[in-house]
Design an enzyme around this catalytic site. Structure first.
Site, PDB file in Angstrom:
ATOM      1  N   CYS A 128       0.864  -1.166   0.000  1.00  0.00           N
ATOM      2  CA  CYS A 128       0.000   0.000   0.000  1.00  0.00           C
ATOM      3  C   CYS A 128       0.914   1.234   0.000  1.00  0.00           C
ATOM      4  CB  CYS A 128      -0.856   0.021   1.249  1.00  0.00           C
ATOM      5  SG  CYS A 128      -1.705  -1.533   1.535  1.00  0.00           S
ATOM      6  N   ARG A 181       1.129   1.658  -6.135  1.00  0.00           N
ATOM      7  CA  ARG A 181       1.379   0.623  -5.118  1.00  0.00           C
ATOM      8  C   ARG A 181       0.131  -0.161  -4.748  1.00  0.00           C
ATOM      9  NH1 ARG A 181       6.275   1.885  -2.498  1.00  0.00           N
ATOM     10  NH2 ARG A 181       5.745   0.561  -0.754  1.00  0.00           N
ATOM     11  N   TRP A 208      -3.686  -1.882  -1.139  1.00  0.00           N
ATOM     12  CA  TRP A 208      -3.631  -3.125  -1.901  1.00  0.00           C
ATOM     13  C   TRP A 208      -3.980  -4.205  -0.892  1.00  0.00           C
ATOM     14  CZ3 TRP A 208      -0.559  -7.655  -2.003  1.00  0.00           C
ATOM     15  CH2 TRP A 208      -0.644  -8.389  -3.188  1.00  0.00           C
ATOM     16  N   ASN A 251       1.289  -0.039   5.765  1.00  0.00           N
ATOM     17  CA  ASN A 251       1.654  -0.805   4.573  1.00  0.00           C
ATOM     18  C   ASN A 251       2.397  -2.036   5.069  1.00  0.00           C
ATOM     19  OD1 ASN A 251       2.742  -1.753   2.154  1.00  0.00           O
ATOM     20  ND2 ASN A 251       4.435  -0.280   2.194  1.00  0.00           N
ATOM     21  N   GLY A 252       1.937  -3.230   4.658  1.00  0.00           N
ATOM     22  CA  GLY A 252       2.624  -4.454   5.078  1.00  0.00           C
ATOM     23  C   GLY A 252       1.657  -5.448   5.696  1.00  0.00           C
ATOM     24  N   GLU A 308       8.230 -13.188 -21.261  1.00  0.00           N
ATOM     25  CA  GLU A 308       7.885 -11.795 -20.944  1.00  0.00           C
ATOM     26  C   GLU A 308       6.648 -11.359 -21.755  1.00  0.00           C
ATOM     27  OE1 GLU A 308       8.353  -9.689 -18.807  1.00  0.00           O
ATOM     28  OE2 GLU A 308       8.123  -7.686 -19.652  1.00  0.00           O
ATOM     29  N   LYS A 323       3.276 -10.135 -19.962  1.00  0.00           N
ATOM     30  CA  LYS A 323       2.696  -8.821 -20.225  1.00  0.00           C
ATOM     31  C   LYS A 323       1.239  -8.967 -20.676  1.00  0.00           C
ATOM     32  CE  LYS A 323       4.889  -6.206 -18.902  1.00  0.00           C
ATOM     33  NZ  LYS A 323       6.135  -6.652 -18.329  1.00  0.00           N
ATOM     34  N   GLU A 373      -1.017 -10.007 -17.721  1.00  0.00           N
ATOM     35  CA  GLU A 373      -1.235  -9.058 -16.638  1.00  0.00           C
ATOM     36  C   GLU A 373      -2.054  -7.854 -17.055  1.00  0.00           C
ATOM     37  OE1 GLU A 373       2.424  -7.740 -14.751  1.00  0.00           O
ATOM     38  OE2 GLU A 373       3.453  -7.493 -16.647  1.00  0.00           O
ATOM     39  N   HIS A 394       6.821 -31.415 -26.280  1.00  0.00           N
ATOM     40  CA  HIS A 394       6.679 -32.206 -25.058  1.00  0.00           C
ATOM     41  C   HIS A 394       5.406 -31.848 -24.289  1.00  0.00           C
ATOM     42  CE1 HIS A 394      10.570 -33.904 -25.745  1.00  0.00           C
ATOM     43  NE2 HIS A 394      11.100 -32.698 -25.850  1.00  0.00           N
ATOM     44  N   LYS A 423       2.601  -2.415  -8.144  1.00  0.00           N
ATOM     45  CA  LYS A 423       3.908  -2.163  -8.732  1.00  0.00           C
ATOM     46  C   LYS A 423       5.030  -2.613  -7.818  1.00  0.00           C
ATOM     47  CE  LYS A 423       6.476  -0.083 -11.837  1.00  0.00           C
ATOM     48  NZ  LYS A 423       6.623  -0.961 -13.010  1.00  0.00           N
TER      49      LYS A 423
HETATM   50  C1  G6P Z   1       5.430  -6.811  -9.621  1.00  0.00           C
HETATM   51  C2  G6P Z   1       5.308  -5.960 -10.856  1.00  0.00           C
HETATM   52  C3  G6P Z   1       6.194  -6.503 -11.969  1.00  0.00           C
HETATM   53  C4  G6P Z   1       7.628  -6.618 -11.483  1.00  0.00           C
HETATM   54  C5  G6P Z   1       7.729  -7.461 -10.214  1.00  0.00           C
HETATM   55  C6  G6P Z   1       9.097  -7.372  -9.582  1.00  0.00           C
HETATM   56  O1  G6P Z   1       4.854  -8.060  -9.835  1.00  0.00           O
HETATM   57  O2  G6P Z   1       3.955  -5.914 -11.293  1.00  0.00           O
HETATM   58  O3  G6P Z   1       6.143  -5.634 -13.093  1.00  0.00           O
HETATM   59  O4  G6P Z   1       8.400  -7.187 -12.489  1.00  0.00           O
HETATM   60  O5  G6P Z   1       6.804  -6.981  -9.238  1.00  0.00           O
HETATM   61  O6  G6P Z   1       9.276  -6.074  -9.112  1.00  0.00           O
HETATM   62  P1  G6P Z   1      10.683  -5.375  -8.927  1.00  0.00           P
HETATM   63  O7  G6P Z   1      10.332  -4.005  -8.406  1.00  0.00           O
HETATM   64  O8  G6P Z   1      11.435  -6.194  -7.915  1.00  0.00           O
HETATM   65  O9  G6P Z   1      11.348  -5.347 -10.242  1.00  0.00           O
END
Ligand code: G6P
Length: 609
Positions: free
Chosen positions: A2, A27, A74, A99-100, A481, A485, A488, A504, A604
């Site tokens: 958060c 966040r 969050w 937060n936490g 990746e 993407k 998500e 496989h 994030k």
């Molecule tokens: C979250 C974000 C991702 C990111 C990951 C790791 O899941 O949505 O985009 O790659 O965390 O975050 P970091 O800040 O450690 O790169």
């Protein structure tokens, strides 16, 4: 994960807190709330959903207090509704934002209920408010009550606490997630990061783990875990590095995709001497690549995939074996580590809880700690022996884009430097790779020109439920990746697979309804990938091929869509191919009408396990 804010101010602070929360919404955005002290009582506004809902509420019923706290949530404990939204109150004397996760909240909750406290939410946070209020009931002074409460908490937290009778006091505490103090003129601030406080100040002090602080208009007192007053360093941030603005772009994600040629170039310039044609020539490293047996890399999400690309590079260019792990697995894996080994951590935020825990494990195992991070002053950056900053600037879109390509840029430079240090690359070979890296921004710019074609592909993808991504070698992490993407931000199910592994299992999924995105530059393994494409084509699969001019000329299958990039040196392909892969996900999400910058259920900065 958060976001929290607190201000001891001299004017109505709610609009300022809203401004700061906007910068923290990345966040979490399940709910938001603000409390201020008004004429000796606490008042609050809270709203489910995004900050705009809270802003609407504040418009009809403003808060007028000069000292206040705010939160963007969050959800971890309790559904994201208004009664679970922060700030949480106790006895109408104490307000808390958090937060936490408080791990022992059940035990504390039972204890407080037995003591006559009534719980109005399902959150773990509310126990903190009641613990502080109990201290006040027992006759403790506010700061002492806060300290006593904090000492009972187990888990991860960043907190801000208000007391109804103390308009000139704001208490903050940190154990795990970051908390920054902003230094103002006659007012002081707390925030989850420096970006949140950028509208008010560029002078920041980060609390260390276990610290707590008491802020007033003119004073900042910081105490360590044992309650001893401590000094923590002040840092100045350059205002422009904290500017957060979408510019003319519809979404932060698109803006950040378009920034890539520039930020890749900026990042490379930090690590590569293009005149001397050497990588990392200026850096004094606290370890010697030549003496290493292996490297251990840990990271999460997109950062993990950057590490996976780096594994190919370190092994290829430096003949240096790499163990790469998802940090949440690594931290509990009890991996034996070589003496004087190097552990590398990759993180945009520098705050990801699992990555940080892995770092601390490696620290305890006596490893040299290197960190590739984007947020300076973050916990991972501060705990590393050496930081390799990515110069991507603030990344706001939850789905990582420019941080990924900047991570790749740093890691490529490191792999080349390792190759030279280990005698695996001649000066000439190093110079060739350095020249190749210098081409990355130019090719990234050309990749952006594919956007029109990509929009057409996105129209097709928006109609399907599943997509497969394939690649080999460094394009395999790129395939993963691409799938990550797409999942998500568009919520379409996607899998990234090593093309050679198709036979496989996943080949059973192939039919005429299954688009298969193949990431395949004309590299040393291109022909193998073409064979895998043949296997897809033979089963009616719809191929979307991302390749280069040579790849397009030599491709024996007929893809439904073909994206052609210029021919480029092999080392930069993962950096450049990331852009079309990101744009495919972006445009598909836009067509699907999802919330591109703040997709559901994600955040994030993931500061919980
Ligand atoms: C979250 C974000 C991702 C990111 C990951 C790791 O899941 O949505 O985009 O790659 O965390 O975050 P970091 O800040 O450690 O790169």
């Amino acid at each position: 994960m958060c976001g929290i804010v607190g201000i001891v101010g001299r004017q109505a602070v709610a609009p300022m807190i809203v401004e700061a929360l906007k910068r923290l919404e990345y966040r979490g955005y399940d709910s938001a709330g603000i409390a201020t002290i008004e004429h000796g009582h606490l008042d609050r506004r809270r709203a489910e959903g995004k900050l705009v809902n809270l802003e609407d509420r504040l418009r009809s019923r403003p808060l007028i207090g000069h000292t206040g706290i705010g939160h963007t949530r969050w959800a971890t404990h309790g559904v994201p509704n208004e009664s679970n939204a922060h700030p949480h109150f106790s006895d109408d004397r104490v307000a808390v934002v958090h937060n936490g996760i408080i791990e022992n909240f059940r035990e504390l909750r039972d204890e407080l209920i037995a003591d006559g406290f009534h719980f109005a939410s399902q959150t773990d946070t509310e126990v903190i408010a009641h613990l502080v209020a109990r201290g006040l009931r027992d006759g403790l002074a506010p700061k002492e009550a806060a300290r006593a409460a904090i000492s009972r908490l187990r888990g991860a937290f960043a907190l801000a606490i208000l007391f109804k009778d103390e308009e000139n006091l704001l208490v903050g505490a940190r154990n795990g997630p970051p908390l920054a103090i902003g230094h103002g003129d006659g007012e002081n601030y707390l925030g989850s990061d420096a970006i949140a406080l950028a509208p008010f100040t560029n002078t920041i002090t980060y609390l260390e783990d276990g610290d707590w602080c008491a802020l007033s208009h003119d004073g900042i007192d910081i105490y360590d875990v044992d309650g001893r007053p401590v000094e923590r360093a002040m840092q100045k941030f350059i205002g422009s590095s904290l500017l957060v603005d979408k510019g003319n772009h519809r979404h932060f994600m698109l803006k950040e995709i378009y920034e890539q040629p520039e930020v890749i170039s900026h990042t490379l310039a930090n690590y590569v001497d293009f005149v001397a044609e050497r990588a990392l020539a200026r850096e004094a490293l606290p370890f010697d690549f030549a003496g290493l047996e292996r490297i251990a890399i840990s990271a999460c999400g997109t950062a993990y995939l950057a590490g996976l690309v780096a594994k190919y590079w370190f092994e290829r260019y430096a003949r240096l074996p790499v163990d790469i792990d998802i940090a949440s697995e690594f931290r509990y894996r009890e991996m034996p580590m070589p003496k004087n080994g190097l552990a590398l951590f990759i993180s945009q935020s520098g705050e990801t809880a699992d990555t940080l825990a892995s770092l601390r494990y490696c620290r305890a195992e006596g490893q040299h700690i290197g960190a590739v991070v984007n947020v300076r002053g973050s916990t991972i950056a501060r705990e590393a022996d050496i930081v390799f900053p990515t110069l991507a600037g603030p990344e706001i879109g939850v789905a990582s884009t420019k941080a990924f390509t900047c991570q790749l840029s740093v890691l490529a430079a490191l792999a080349v430097a390792a190759g030279r240090a280990r005698g695996e690359l001649s000066a000439e070979a190093e110079a060739g790779l350095v020249r190749a890296l210098g081409e990355a921004p130019r090719f990234a710019n050309q990749a952006l020109k594919l956007e029109g074609q990509i929009e057409k592909i996105a129209h097709d993808l928006s109609k399907v439920r599943h997509v497969l991504y394939l690649g080999r070698d460094t394009s395999y992490p790129l395939a993963m990746e691409g799938a990550l993407k797409l999942k998500e931000i568009s919520y379409i199910h996607a899998e990234g697979y090593a093309a050679g592994e198709l036979k496989h299992g996943p080949i059973a999924l192939i039919d005429e309804d299954m688009p298969v995105v193949v990431v395949a530059p004309h590299d040393h393994i291109y022909e193998k990938t073409v064979s895998n494409m043949q296997e897809v084509a033979a089963r009616g699969g719809r191929i979307i091929l991302i390749t280069d001019e040579r790849g397009a000329a030599e491709c024996s299958v007929n893809p439904e869509h073909l994206l052609v990039l210029p021919d480029m040196p092999e080392i930069i392909a993962p950096i450049v191919y990331a852009l079309p892969v990101q744009l495919i996900a972006y445009h598909t999400a836009v067509i699907m009408g999802t919330d591109v910058d703040q997709p559901r259920n994600l955040a994030k900065s993931v500061t919980v396990e």
